[in-house]
Design a protein around this motif. Structure first.
Motif: not given
Length: 241
Positions: A95, A97, A170, A196, A198, A221, A224-225, A231-232, A234, A236
């Motif tokens: 993932k 960020v 994210f 995917h 955000n 956040d 959480d992601f 991370g759905t 979150l 948006k």
């Protein structure tokens, strides 16, 4: 074991992401690595450093992290966001960020507002208390033109890789950022290849987004992601808002 690589920005240091790192250390047992890019840190020594040196240093930190961690996340701030994006394309990162990621740089409107405040503080005799002035006057003085050119080269060379990002991402951007304009976050959101993704805007945050007043909500956040499957759940924000 889960590993997390955090990358700071141009002319910056681990201080830029320190509050987030402290939060993640408190709430997880992850192995978190925050390298200091060549020429950066408490004393800037950027003369002669090439942008590929910054990428290579981050790559080496990531590869070392992957030696002991089965799952690895990458978080990048400002220029570090672009480096993080590059790593996400070339390595098995799970993932990504991106915080105030510098796909574009300099927000003229906000920068003008910041300068106006500095002028007012000068007339009031309060410039020495202006955080923005104190933080950036040293950077401006100690940053050679060649280093700025290397930064621009990094941005232009990495932007084409954004569309190749296929992992959950994210994106976070401060609306009061005088360095990276909000259009940078929108550009990244629209360019990256993953479905995917955000995006979150923080209204009152300047460039140092990890130090903003709303950072606790932001850090929650981010955790959480990273902790959920995609991370759905979150918040948006619609791109139409």
């Amino acid at each position: 074991m889960i590993g997390c690589l955090c990358i700071h920005g141009f002319t910056g240091s681990p201080y830029e992401v320190e509050p987030l790192v402290d939060f993640l250390k408190k709430h997880t047992n992850w192995k978190i690595v925050v390298p200091t890019l060549p020429g950066h840190g408490g004393t800037l020594q950027l003369k002669g450093i090439k942008y590929k040196d910054w990428i290579k240093h981050a790559e080496e930190a990531l590869k070392k992290l992957m030696e002991t961690c089965e799952t690895v996340y990458v978080i990048g701030f400002s220029m570090g966001g672009l480096i993080a994006a590059y790593l996400a394309v070339h390595y098995p990162v799970k993932k990504l960020v991106l915080l105030s990621a510098a796909a574009y740089y300099i927000n003229p409107k906000q920068l003008a507002a910041d300068i106006r405040k500095m002028v007012k503080d000068t007339f009031r005799g309060e410039l020495k208390n202006n955080d923005l002035y104190l933080r950036y006057k040293r950077k401006i003085k100690d940053t050679p033109i060649s280093a700025t050119f290397q930064f621009r080269s990094l941005v232009s060379n990495i932007r084409p890789f954004l569309e190749k990002i296929e992992i959950p991402t994210f994106i976070v951007q401060g609306e009061a950022d005088g360095i990276v304009p909000p259009k940078s976050a929108k550009y990244i959101y629209e360019k990256i290849g993953t479905e995917h993704k955000n995006i979150k805007y923080i209204k009152k945050s300047g460039h140092l987004i990890c130090h903003c007043d709303e950072n606790k909500e932001l850090f929650t956040d981010i955790l959480d992601f990273l902790s959920t499957e995609t991370g759905t759940n979150l918040y948006k924000r619609s791109m139409n808002n």
